[in-house]
Design a protein around this motif. Structure first.
Motif, mmCIF file in Angstrom:
data_model
loop_
_atom_site.group_PDB
_atom_site.id
_atom_site.type_symbol
_atom_site.label_atom_id
_atom_site.label_comp_id
_atom_site.label_asym_id
_atom_site.label_seq_id
_atom_site.Cartn_x
_atom_site.Cartn_y
_atom_site.Cartn_z
ATOM 1 N N ALA A 196 0.744 -1.141 -0.059
ATOM 2 C CA ALA A 196 0.123 0.160 -0.054
ATOM 3 C C ALA A 196 0.897 1.352 0.176
ATOM 4 O O ALA A 196 1.851 1.448 0.355
ATOM 5 N N THR B 148 -4.567 6.896 -1.965
ATOM 6 C CA THR B 148 -3.975 5.581 -1.596
ATOM 7 C C THR B 148 -4.189 4.643 -2.817
ATOM 8 O O THR B 148 -5.021 4.561 -3.684
ATOM 9 N N TYR B 149 -3.329 3.812 -2.644
ATOM 10 C CA TYR B 149 -3.102 2.574 -3.791
ATOM 11 C C TYR B 149 -2.949 1.179 -2.872
ATOM 12 O O TYR B 149 -2.101 1.205 -1.871
ATOM 13 N N TYR B 150 -3.484 0.242 -3.622
ATOM 14 C CA TYR B 150 -3.133 -1.261 -2.604
ATOM 15 C C TYR B 150 -2.804 -2.165 -3.712
ATOM 16 O O TYR B 150 -3.576 -2.387 -4.894
ATOM 17 N N LYS C 5 -6.134 -5.708 -1.188
ATOM 18 C CA LYS C 5 -7.040 -4.557 -1.269
ATOM 19 C C LYS C 5 -8.455 -5.072 -0.429
ATOM 20 O O LYS C 5 -8.926 -6.147 -0.857
ATOM 21 N N THR D 188 -5.796 -1.122 5.205
ATOM 22 C CA THR D 188 -5.936 0.481 4.946
ATOM 23 C C THR D 188 -4.613 1.229 5.489
ATOM 24 O O THR D 188 -4.210 1.056 6.576
#
Length: 123
Positions: free
Chosen positions: A50, A59-61, A66, A70
């Protein structure tokens, strides 16, 4: 001197939760993107999980986390968190944070890494 210190790891049962922290000193995290990674002992590669942007907190996961993990940032505490829910045995690894940046829409590792915190998911 820049330091990133991860904490919050431990032993948890499958389906449980943990919150990891990445506290920075000598570095202002609001001025940097931050990423969380993990590494299984014995493996060379470190998996990116993340990241959170410097500017607007986007944000990116990774697909593997995913919907379960978090990432968040508290600029006042100069700390980034990784809330991990619905943990699975395959999440067992050493977890690291990194202070980096975005280039061309992709996270690029910076020079600073923490020492890691162990997460073990087992019944």
């Amino acid at each position: 001197q820049v330091q990133l210190v991860e904490s919050g790891g431990g032993l948890v049962q499958p389906g449980g939760s943990l919150r990891l922290s990445c506290a920075a000193s000598g570095l202002t995290l609001r001025n940097n993107a931050v990423g969380w990674f993990r590494q299984v002992p014995g493996r060379k590669e470190r998996e990116g999980l993340a990241s959170i942007s410097r500017t607007d907190g986007t944000t990116y996961y990774a697909d593997s986390v995913k919907g379960r993990f978090t990432i968040s940032k508290d600029n006042g505490k100069n700390t980034v968190y990784l809330q991990m829910n619905s943990l699975k045995s395959e999440d067992t690894a050493v977890y690291y944070c990194n202070s980096g940046y975005y280039s061309g829409g992709s996270y690029v590792n910076g020079n600073y890494w923490g020492q890691g915190t162990q997460v073990t998911v087992s019944s």
